[in-house]
Enzyme design. Sequence first.
Site, PDB file in Angstrom:
ATOM      1  CG  HIS A   1      -1.744  -1.050   1.542  1.00 25.26           C
ATOM      2  ND1 HIS A   1      -1.365  -2.186   2.183  1.00 25.26           N
ATOM      3  CD2 HIS A   1      -3.069  -1.184   1.278  1.00 25.26           C
ATOM      4  CE1 HIS A   1      -2.404  -2.993   2.295  1.00 25.26           C
ATOM      5  NE2 HIS A   1      -3.446  -2.423   1.747  1.00 25.26           N
TER       6      HIS A   1
ATOM      7  CE  LYS B   1     -12.353  -8.787   5.878  1.00 25.65           C
ATOM      8  NZ  LYS B   1     -11.254  -8.134   6.602  1.00 25.65           N
TER       9      LYS B   1
ATOM     10  CG  ASP C   1      -4.907 -11.113  -1.500  1.00 24.93           C
ATOM     11  OD1 ASP C   1      -3.929 -10.988  -2.267  1.00 24.93           O
ATOM     12  OD2 ASP C   1      -5.453 -10.154  -0.933  1.00 24.93           O
TER      13      ASP C   1
ATOM     14  CG  ASP D   1      -3.726 -10.209   2.374  1.00 22.25           C
ATOM     15  OD1 ASP D   1      -2.967  -9.759   3.253  1.00 22.25           O
ATOM     16  OD2 ASP D   1      -4.822  -9.693   2.087  1.00 22.25           O
TER      17      ASP D   1
ATOM     18  CG  HIS E   1     -11.518 -11.391   2.231  1.00 24.09           C
ATOM     19  ND1 HIS E   1     -11.059 -10.303   1.545  1.00 24.09           N
ATOM     20  CD2 HIS E   1     -10.833 -11.413   3.412  1.00 24.09           C
ATOM     21  CE1 HIS E   1     -10.139  -9.676   2.273  1.00 24.09           C
ATOM     22  NE2 HIS E   1      -9.982 -10.343   3.403  1.00 24.09           N
TER      23      HIS E   1
ATOM     24  CG  ASP F   1      -9.698 -11.136   7.070  1.00 22.46           C
ATOM     25  OD1 ASP F   1      -9.571 -12.231   6.501  1.00 22.46           O
ATOM     26  OD2 ASP F   1      -9.154 -10.089   6.677  1.00 22.46           O
TER      27      ASP F   1
ATOM     28  CG  MET G   1      -1.033  -6.095  -6.260  1.00 24.58           C
ATOM     29  SD  MET G   1      -1.136  -5.487  -4.552  1.00 24.58           S
ATOM     30  CE  MET G   1      -1.763  -6.925  -3.711  1.00 24.58           C
TER      31      MET G   1
ATOM     32  CG  ASP H   1      -5.893 -11.881   6.894  1.00 29.59           C
ATOM     33  OD1 ASP H   1      -6.647 -12.307   5.994  1.00 29.59           O
ATOM     34  OD2 ASP H   1      -5.882 -10.692   7.254  1.00 29.59           O
TER      35      ASP H   1
ATOM     36  CD  GLU I   1      -7.752 -12.173   2.267  1.00 28.66           C
ATOM     37  OE1 GLU I   1      -7.244 -11.127   1.836  1.00 28.66           O
ATOM     38  OE2 GLU I   1      -8.000 -12.384   3.470  1.00 28.66           O
TER      39      GLU I   1
ATOM     40  CG  ASP J   1       1.837  -1.227   3.376  1.00 24.63           C
ATOM     41  OD1 ASP J   1       1.151  -0.878   4.345  1.00 24.63           O
ATOM     42  OD2 ASP J   1       1.472  -2.080   2.531  1.00 24.63           O
TER      43      ASP J   1
ATOM     44  CD  GLU K   1      -8.354  -8.405  -1.109  1.00 17.31           C
ATOM     45  OE1 GLU K   1      -7.401  -7.772  -1.597  1.00 17.31           O
ATOM     46  OE2 GLU K   1      -8.293  -8.958   0.003  1.00 17.31           O
TER      47      GLU K   1
END
Length: 395
Positions: A58, A187, A249, A295, A224, A259, A92, A261, A221, A61, A185
Amino acid sequence: MHTMDTFTPTPADRFTFGLWTVGNPGRDPFGPSVRATQSPNRIVAKLAECGAYGVNLHDEDLIPFGASAAERDRIVKEFKGALKDNGMVVPMATTNLFSQPIFKDGAFTSNDPRVRTFALQKTMRAMDLGVELGAKTYVFWGGREGTESDACRSPIDAMKRFRDAINFLCGYVRDQGYDLRFALEAKPNEPRGDIYLATTGHMLHFISTLDEPERVGVNPEVAHETMAGLSFVHNIAQAMEAGKLYHIDLNGQRIGRYDQDLRFGSEDLKQAFLTVRLLEGIPGNDPYTGPLHFDAHAYRTEDDEGVWEFAVGCMRTYKILKSRALAFEADPDVQEIIAERTDDALDALLNGGYSTEAAEAISAASIDVDTIAKKGLGYERLDQLLVEHMMGVRG
Ligand code: GLT
Ligand code: MN
Ligand code: MN
């Protein structure tokens, strides 16, 4: 850390992680960070050491919110140096449209035109950054594009605003001459009570309503779709068949939870096996050839060493499942059960589309309903073979 074997990840495997994944310091709604914040440049070096191919990010980030132009340029220069030194790429990029308080009621779907303007402004800058770093895919995760109370806006207006934003940004990419595709994406919820366009299926239809649908695909993902109780394999199959699986993802998740992950393959190993089998084209479909992005993040129980165990674990599990899926497919007992039952005349009829003659021929076909209905299909045996291959006792 690990002895080398055939499952040791290498850049040729195309594995990627987000800066936010291995960089996750373990903060959750109930407690603060348990691990030190790592610099993006350290993450790049550590991921390269683990055998990853690339890193995704991102805007925030890498570049702190509100950084000056000079600070931005310095950070980007140093980050490019770290990528080069470690032979890593950025396939990406995406925008953080969910952390800053201005986005508390969404970004592109906000009722406030000033918020929508700021969201476009931030995304255009983040696209410039992504393209400068070499990204070819741009992900849109509508983190806060949703509601707790639907009295706040018409969900129909929300759809229109989201479409306007994606159309606008496609225009920006064209105008700049960027070689960039979008991956949407989905969710179902979290952090909002309900998020618009809740599943990959919703996204696939939404894409067909855009001005430039060819530029836009999906980024499903595992967590998700599983949160929504759906089959991840069916979701990606529909996207692959439509030529829309632009990114993925991978992670682990148990149904009906927040979520999670989790490390890839750490939950629902059978679904993970079938996912890898499909992505690799092992049953005979066209394989997915894009980056294999994890992810996910390490448990909050872990220190730095545990984070890299986690990262290597995601990649090793993928490779092990791939080898198990190949062995499963090569097993004659498996092939005997899944071999397509063919009937040349009927197949030609069924594949030929509609015509008056085909309708007549299909009406006249004699089908032995009772015999077909009585015969078992052997799927108990097939699934047991699958489980035995997964457990490593066959092949
Ligand atoms: C966030 C989210 C992920 C998205 C990322 C992209 S950010 O961590 O939980 O699923 O893929 O914005
Ligand atoms: Mn994701
Ligand atoms: Mn997730």
